[in-house]
Motif scaffolding. Sequence first.
Motif, mmCIF file in Angstrom:
data_model
loop_
_atom_site.group_PDB
_atom_site.id
_atom_site.type_symbol
_atom_site.label_atom_id
_atom_site.label_comp_id
_atom_site.label_asym_id
_atom_site.label_seq_id
_atom_site.Cartn_x
_atom_site.Cartn_y
_atom_site.Cartn_z
ATOM 1 N N GLU A 444 0.816 -1.210 0.000
ATOM 2 C CA GLU A 444 0.000 0.000 0.000
ATOM 3 C C GLU A 444 0.853 1.265 0.000
ATOM 4 N N PHE A 445 2.036 1.170 0.593
ATOM 5 C CA PHE A 445 2.883 2.345 0.705
ATOM 6 C C PHE A 445 4.155 2.229 -0.138
ATOM 7 N N ASN A 446 4.055 1.476 -1.238
ATOM 8 C CA ASN A 446 5.098 1.455 -2.266
ATOM 9 C C ASN A 446 6.417 0.839 -1.808
ATOM 10 N N TYR A 447 6.347 -0.205 -1.026
ATOM 11 C CA TYR A 447 7.517 -0.992 -0.664
ATOM 12 C C TYR A 447 7.385 -2.403 -1.247
ATOM 13 N N ALA A 448 8.489 -3.152 -1.231
ATOM 14 C CA ALA A 448 8.498 -4.523 -1.757
ATOM 15 C C ALA A 448 8.067 -5.512 -0.678
ATOM 16 N N ASN A 526 10.055 5.577 -0.996
ATOM 17 C CA ASN A 526 8.794 4.893 -1.328
ATOM 18 C C ASN A 526 7.824 5.770 -2.108
ATOM 19 N N TYR A 527 8.353 6.503 -3.080
ATOM 20 C CA TYR A 527 7.506 7.330 -3.932
ATOM 21 C C TYR A 527 6.704 6.468 -4.895
ATOM 22 N N SER A 528 5.645 7.042 -5.433
ATOM 23 C CA SER A 528 4.801 6.347 -6.393
ATOM 24 C C SER A 528 5.573 5.985 -7.658
ATOM 25 N N THR A 529 5.220 4.872 -8.260
ATOM 26 C CA THR A 529 5.787 4.497 -9.545
ATOM 27 C C THR A 529 5.539 5.565 -10.593
ATOM 28 N N PHE A 530 4.439 6.274 -10.471
ATOM 29 C CA PHE A 530 4.075 7.272 -11.476
ATOM 30 C C PHE A 530 4.486 8.685 -11.085
ATOM 31 N N LYS A 531 5.431 8.776 -10.190
ATOM 32 C CA LYS A 531 6.099 10.056 -9.950
ATOM 33 C C LYS A 531 7.207 10.161 -10.993
ATOM 34 N N LEU A 532 7.050 11.071 -11.944
ATOM 35 C CA LEU A 532 7.929 11.107 -13.105
ATOM 36 C C LEU A 532 8.913 12.260 -13.088
ATOM 37 N N SER A 626 1.183 5.655 15.835
ATOM 38 C CA SER A 626 1.905 5.557 14.570
ATOM 39 C C SER A 626 1.083 4.803 13.536
ATOM 40 N N SER A 627 1.358 5.103 12.280
ATOM 41 C CA SER A 627 0.699 4.431 11.164
ATOM 42 C C SER A 627 1.728 4.200 10.079
ATOM 43 N N PRO A 628 1.428 3.371 9.091
ATOM 44 C CA PRO A 628 2.404 3.116 8.040
ATOM 45 C C PRO A 628 2.862 4.414 7.390
ATOM 46 N N ASP A 629 4.157 4.475 7.113
ATOM 47 C CA ASP A 629 4.741 5.710 6.610
ATOM 48 C C ASP A 629 4.228 6.055 5.229
ATOM 49 N N ASP A 630 3.843 7.317 5.065
ATOM 50 C CA ASP A 630 3.504 7.825 3.751
ATOM 51 C C ASP A 630 3.903 9.280 3.651
ATOM 52 N N VAL A 635 0.561 9.173 -3.180
ATOM 53 C CA VAL A 635 -0.736 8.636 -2.821
ATOM 54 C C VAL A 635 -0.635 7.126 -2.738
ATOM 55 N N PRO A 636 -1.072 6.493 -1.636
ATOM 56 C CA PRO A 636 -0.979 5.035 -1.543
ATOM 57 C C PRO A 636 -1.738 4.359 -2.671
ATOM 58 N N ALA A 637 -1.257 3.195 -3.061
ATOM 59 C CA ALA A 637 -1.940 2.425 -4.089
ATOM 60 C C ALA A 637 -3.345 2.065 -3.624
ATOM 61 N N LEU A 638 -4.290 2.066 -4.562
ATOM 62 C CA LEU A 638 -5.652 1.675 -4.230
ATOM 63 C C LEU A 638 -5.716 0.166 -4.048
#
Length: 661
Positions: A444-448, A526-532, A626-630, A635-638
Amino acid sequence: MLQPAVLTVAAAALVAAQAPSYAPIRVDCPSDPLLGRLGDPTQNNQTLPPNEQTYMDKRRNDVLPDLWRSYLEDSSTGSTGYSASDIVNSQPNLGIAVSGGGLRASLYGAGTLSAFDNRNSSSAGGLLQLASYLAGLSGGSWTVTSLALNDLEPIYALVTGENSSRAGGWLLDRDILAPSGLLGFGDNSAYYQALEEDVRAKAAAGFPISITDLWGRALAYHFLNETTEENFYSTDAAHDQGTLFSSIRYAPTFQSGSMPYPILATTSRIDESQQLTNDSTSVIPLENTAFEITPYTFGSFEATLAAYIPIEYLGTQLSNGQPTNSCVNYFDNAGFMMGSSASLFNAVQEGFVGATFSSLLSNLLQAVTDLDPPEGSVALVANYPNPFQSYQPFTGYSFESSGNEILQVTDGGEDGQNLPLMPLLAKARAVDVIFAVDGSADTEFNYANGTSLVATAQKVELYSHNFTRFPDIPHNQQEFVDQGLASRPTFFGCNVSDANMANYSNYPIIVYHPNSAEATPAGSTNYSTFKLSYPDEEVITFLNSANEYAKRGYPDPATPNQPDEQWPLCLKCAIVDRARQRANISRTDACQSCLDRYCWSPEIADQLVNATQTAQNNSAAASPSSSPDDSSGAVPALAFPLGGLVGAAAAALVGGLALYV
C-alpha cells in the motif's frame, strides 16, 4: 503484411555505434542463418549465444580472477577465513538483478549499485565490478542501460551530472512526460513535437509504431547522454535518436571485458485478449514467453522458444527462420529497448474503462494515430516484426506467438515477476548467487514484499527443464511480511549441508534486498511508480538512503532497524558460498555465524514470525498513534489485487495521478 521500408543499404553499413535517425533501415541479408538456437534445455544441453560465450570467457579469464582475489583479501570488508586462491580457482559467478518500479526503482537500483562500486572506498565490496551479469527490468532497465552506455560511470556522477564526463546527468527535475510542468505549454509542445517527428520517421519507413516509441524517445532524454539542461527543448539536438543498444559493445569497459554483461527483461502477450482482470495478480500469464535484450541478441532461454536473433538484425521479419523480405538494421534503438522493458500501457487498457483513459493516455494514443502508423501496428504495446513467426522449438513446446506477424512486447513485470531473475536462472549461465535489488511497489505504501520471488518460483516450476532450481522461499507474500523478510536483507538457498552439495549447488543463492520502511529513512524511497520527476534534493536523499541501506545489514527481526557492522563480511560469505562448496572447503566459523543470521529456511519460519510480531508490538507500544509511513507525498496504491508495477499503474491512473498532458 507489414509495409516495406523505403531505404535499403549495403550490409556493410550495419557496423555503427549510432544510427542516422530513429528510423530503422533495410539492408541486405547475411549469408549466415539469422536465427540461433540455444540448445534443447529439456535434454540438458542448453548453450549460450557464441558472442556472449566469447565475452564471458574473456571476462572470467582476464578480468575477474584479480578482482575476486582483491575482494577476498580486502580486510575492510572482513575475512572469510578461506584461501583466496582456492575460491578464485573455483570462481564465483555473480548476477545482479534490478527490479522495475519507474524512477523509484531506477534510483533505488542506482543507490544500491553505488554502495557496491569498488571505486568507493566506503563500499561494502565491489560487487558491481565482480558481477558477471547485470539485469534490469522496467525502471531497473533504465539504470542498467544508462550505466552500460555511459561506460560504467560512477553512479552519483551519472545521475546528477556533477563531476561527470556527461553534461546533464539524468535531469530528473524535468518530468518525463511534462518537462515544463502542467502549465508549460510552449516548451512542452516543442518537446512533444520533437518526439513525434522522430517516431514519424520510423512509421514513414514502414515499421509499426505505438505509444512505446514515444515513451522510449522520452526516456532517452534522461538516461542516455546527448541531452543537457541547455539543449533539452532544442529541436536541433539529436537527443540520442540514433543511439543503439548494441552500441554498448563499443564502450571501453565492455571492449576490455570489464563490464557485467547487461540484460534487459521484457515479456510478451499474444493479443489484447490477455488483459488485466480484477482477480489477477498479473496481466500476462506466467506461461507466456519472456524475452531478454543483450548487446548481442534478442531472444529467450525459455523452453517455449530457446532461440534468438542477433540484435543488429532485430526488426527483420522471419518465417521459420527465413527472411520474408530484406533484413533490418538500427531497430535496437536504446530508448525503444528501455521503453519496451517498461511498456505497461496495455496493463491499464481494460478493466478500468473510462478512468484509465486519462488525458495522458488519450493524448499519447492520439499522437500515435496522427503519425499514420503502418497497418497492423498495435497501439498499447511495443511492436516488433516477429523474428520467430512459424518457429518450432526443438524442445517439444510451442511458441505461443508463432502465428503473429507482430510480436507484442510488454513491460517485463506484467507476469508478476518485477525482478529480472529468469535470465540469471538459465542453466547455461551457471549463476551461483543473485543479488536481487527489489524496488517494487508491492504494498500500500510502495515498498516490496516478495511478490516477484513468489512469481518466479512459480515460473520455474512450470519450466523446470531449462532453468536452475529455485531456492526454497515462503509460499506467499503474507508469509514474507509475517516473517519480517520484507524488512531487511535475507539469503535464500544457503541453508544446505555440504553433504547435499551435488543436489543443491545447481541453483543460486538469492540475496534478497527489498526496499523497506524499516531500513530506509521515512519517506525517502517509497515514492509512487508514477512520480515522473524528482527535484535535485530528493534525488540525493534517495541515493544516499539506498546507498546506506546497501552497506548495512539488518539481520534481527526483533530489531529490524539496527544495522549490522558485520554485514560486509556476511555478504561476502554468501557471495562465495557456492564456490566454496565446489572447492570442497568447509565453512569457517566466521561465515557460519554470518549465514546463521541471514539464511532462511522453512524450519525457522515460526521463530521469525514470533520475533517479528514481538518487534511490531514493541513498536506499537512505544508509538501508539503511529501508522504506516507515507510522508513521501505519494498517494498510496488503491486496493486492487495486483502486484508490483501493474498495481501501481492501475492505481495511479485511476487516481488521476498521471494527468500530465
